[in-house]
Design a protein around this motif. Structure first.
Motif, PDB file in Angstrom:
ATOM      1  N   GLY A  39    -109.379  50.856 -65.453  1.00  0.00           N
ATOM      2  CA  GLY A  39    -110.185  51.244 -66.608  1.00  0.00           C
ATOM      3  C   GLY A  39    -109.567  52.302 -67.473  1.00  0.00           C
ATOM      4  N   GLY A  40    -108.592  53.024 -66.962  1.00  0.00           N
ATOM      5  CA  GLY A  40    -107.926  54.061 -67.752  1.00  0.00           C
ATOM      6  C   GLY A  40    -108.772  55.253 -68.070  1.00  0.00           C
ATOM      7  N   LEU A  41    -109.885  55.449 -67.340  1.00  0.00           N
ATOM      8  CA  LEU A  41    -110.766  56.586 -67.619  1.00  0.00           C
ATOM      9  C   LEU A  41    -110.176  57.902 -67.107  1.00  0.00           C
ATOM     10  CD1 LEU A  41    -114.209  54.962 -66.710  1.00  0.00           C
ATOM     11  CD2 LEU A  41    -113.186  55.233 -68.986  1.00  0.00           C
ATOM     12  N   LYS A  79    -108.052  63.738 -63.384  1.00  0.00           N
ATOM     13  CA  LYS A  79    -108.390  64.267 -64.710  1.00  0.00           C
ATOM     14  C   LYS A  79    -108.476  63.119 -65.702  1.00  0.00           C
ATOM     15  CE  LYS A  79    -106.101  68.752 -64.037  1.00  0.00           C
ATOM     16  NZ  LYS A  79    -105.052  69.678 -64.547  1.00  0.00           N
ATOM     17  N   GLY A  80    -109.156  63.373 -66.825  1.00  0.00           N
ATOM     18  CA  GLY A  80    -109.268  62.378 -67.886  1.00  0.00           C
ATOM     19  C   GLY A  80    -109.453  63.025 -69.239  1.00  0.00           C
ATOM     20  N   GLU A  81    -109.466  62.228 -70.260  1.00  0.00           N
ATOM     21  CA  GLU A  81    -109.635  62.748 -71.621  1.00  0.00           C
ATOM     22  C   GLU A  81    -111.032  63.338 -71.815  1.00  0.00           C
ATOM     23  OE1 GLU A  81    -108.777  59.666 -74.388  1.00  0.00           O
ATOM     24  OE2 GLU A  81    -106.658  59.523 -73.813  1.00  0.00           O
ATOM     25  N   GLY A  82    -111.085  64.297 -72.662  1.00  0.00           N
ATOM     26  CA  GLY A  82    -112.371  64.941 -72.938  1.00  0.00           C
ATOM     27  C   GLY A  82    -112.771  65.925 -71.874  1.00  0.00           C
ATOM     28  N   GLY A  83    -111.839  66.385 -71.068  1.00  0.00           N
ATOM     29  CA  GLY A  83    -112.160  67.381 -70.041  1.00  0.00           C
ATOM     30  C   GLY A  83    -112.712  66.799 -68.755  1.00  0.00           C
ATOM     31  N   GLU A 140    -120.518  59.173 -65.787  1.00  0.00           N
ATOM     32  CA  GLU A 140    -120.158  59.692 -64.458  1.00  0.00           C
ATOM     33  C   GLU A 140    -120.071  58.578 -63.430  1.00  0.00           C
ATOM     34  OE1 GLU A 140    -122.005  62.790 -61.166  1.00  0.00           O
ATOM     35  OE2 GLU A 140    -122.428  63.120 -63.300  1.00  0.00           O
ATOM     36  N   LYS A 141    -121.015  57.633 -63.436  1.00  0.00           N
ATOM     37  CA  LYS A 141    -121.000  56.528 -62.459  1.00  0.00           C
ATOM     38  C   LYS A 141    -119.794  55.624 -62.655  1.00  0.00           C
ATOM     39  CE  LYS A 141    -125.982  56.306 -61.607  1.00  0.00           C
ATOM     40  NZ  LYS A 141    -127.192  55.426 -61.650  1.00  0.00           N
ATOM     41  N   ALA A 142    -119.444  55.352 -63.900  1.00  0.00           N
ATOM     42  CA  ALA A 142    -118.284  54.502 -64.175  1.00  0.00           C
ATOM     43  C   ALA A 142    -116.989  55.161 -63.714  1.00  0.00           C
ATOM     44  CB  ALA A 142    -118.218  54.195 -65.673  1.00  0.00           C
ATOM     45  N   GLU A 198    -113.134  55.226 -56.849  1.00  0.00           N
ATOM     46  CA  GLU A 198    -113.325  54.642 -55.513  1.00  0.00           C
ATOM     47  C   GLU A 198    -112.773  53.224 -55.419  1.00  0.00           C
ATOM     48  OE1 GLU A 198    -117.464  54.935 -54.718  1.00  0.00           O
ATOM     49  OE2 GLU A 198    -117.439  57.132 -54.461  1.00  0.00           O
ATOM     50  N   GLY A 199    -112.552  52.602 -56.577  1.00  0.00           N
ATOM     51  CA  GLY A 199    -111.977  51.257 -56.577  1.00  0.00           C
ATOM     52  C   GLY A 199    -110.504  51.208 -56.235  1.00  0.00           C
TER      53      GLY A 199
END
Length: 273
Positions: free
Chosen positions: A169-171, A208-212, A245-247, A253-254
């Motif tokens: 997903g690249g999150l 970590k991800g974008e947007g903090g 948050e769930k995504a 975990e995937g």
């Protein structure tokens, strides 16, 4: 005095009584000592019969005490005569002319020719039944139990490999492995086989991800022998502005299948050592 006829009769009667008394004492003594005499006689007969049987089986027709026949066997000649009698049931007959020739074991009427071992058979006997496994220590030539510890190597390999996994997903992306608790890795050599084991109580990976966006993935009950028991739990500390948050947790975990692949690759690398 008494008449001559009466005195002679009395003397004859006393003589007969004395003879009967002696006869009774003789038969009484014979009845008590007969079992011992019979046992000694039986032992002598058994010994004599056994010796006759042995001489007949050994192929010798000479009687005890008789001189050897002309042209009879001597040591180093044919084993079928007095040689077996003189040296017992079995003996080794050596070839006088060729010391390297196979020794012949002679017993009664049977001759066993012992074939010398070739080089391969000697090496197998010298090395023992088990063969050493590749990677075993020099002292462990017999391939017995030996365990080598690779725990530090496994800890470094986990920190290096797990951060290279990319959640779907690249999150987010894994940034570092902050915790590796109670990591045990070993390579066991036993009975010509190798077995590698990797076990860890807890691994914690930061992401970590974008947007903090930030958080961590905690992995527990890690064992290369039963990866189905491994537990993954994601914790999102900050989802970021408009983040789900769930995504994010589901994406992190995937990565289970990728983490199992890292553990299995470490096991194969251990086995190759």
């Amino acid at each position: 005095g008494e008449p001559g006829g009466y005195a002679g009769f009395k003397w004859l009667a006393e003589g007969r009584e004395l003879q009967e008394r002696l006869n009774r004492q003789f038969y009484r003594a014979l009845s008590t000592s007969f079992p011992a005499v019979a046992a000694v006689a039986g032992g002598v007969l058994l010994l004599w019969g056994g010796r006759r049987l042995y001489r007949s089986m050994s192929g010798s027709s000479e009687e005890e005490g008789s001189p050897p026949k002309a042209g009879g066997s001597t040591q180093g000649d044919s084993p079928g005569g007095s040689l077996a009698d003189k040296h017992g049931s079995y003996y080794y007959a050596h070839n006088k002319n060729n010391s390297s020739a196979p020794k012949t074991l002679v017993g009664a009427q049977t001759i066993y020719n012992h074939k010398p071992l070739d080089e391969d058979e000697k090496k197998k006997l010298e090395g023992g039944i088990s063969t050493p496994t590749e990677g075993a220590s020099a002292w462990n030539k017999a391939g017995t139990w030996e365990e080598k510890d690779f725990s530090k190597w496994a800890t470094d390999r986990l920190k290096e490999s797990l951060v290279q996994i990319t959640p779907a997903g690249g999150l987010v992306a894994f940034s570092s492995v902050s915790t590796v608790d109670e990591c045990h890795a070993s390579l066991v050599h036993s009975r010509g086989k190798k077995k590698a084991i990797v076990e860890v109580d807890k691994i914690k990976i930061s992401f970590k991800g974008e947007g903090g966006v930030k958080g961590s993935l905690t992995i527990t009950e890690v064992s290369s022998t039963d990866l189905d028991e491994m537990v993954l739990k994601a914790k999102v500390d900050k989802a970021g502005e408009g983040g789900d948050e769930k995504a994010i947790a589901k994406s992190v975990e995937g990565t289970r299948q990728d983490i199992e692949g890292v553990i299995n690759a470490m096991v194969e690398e251990l086995r190759a050592k």
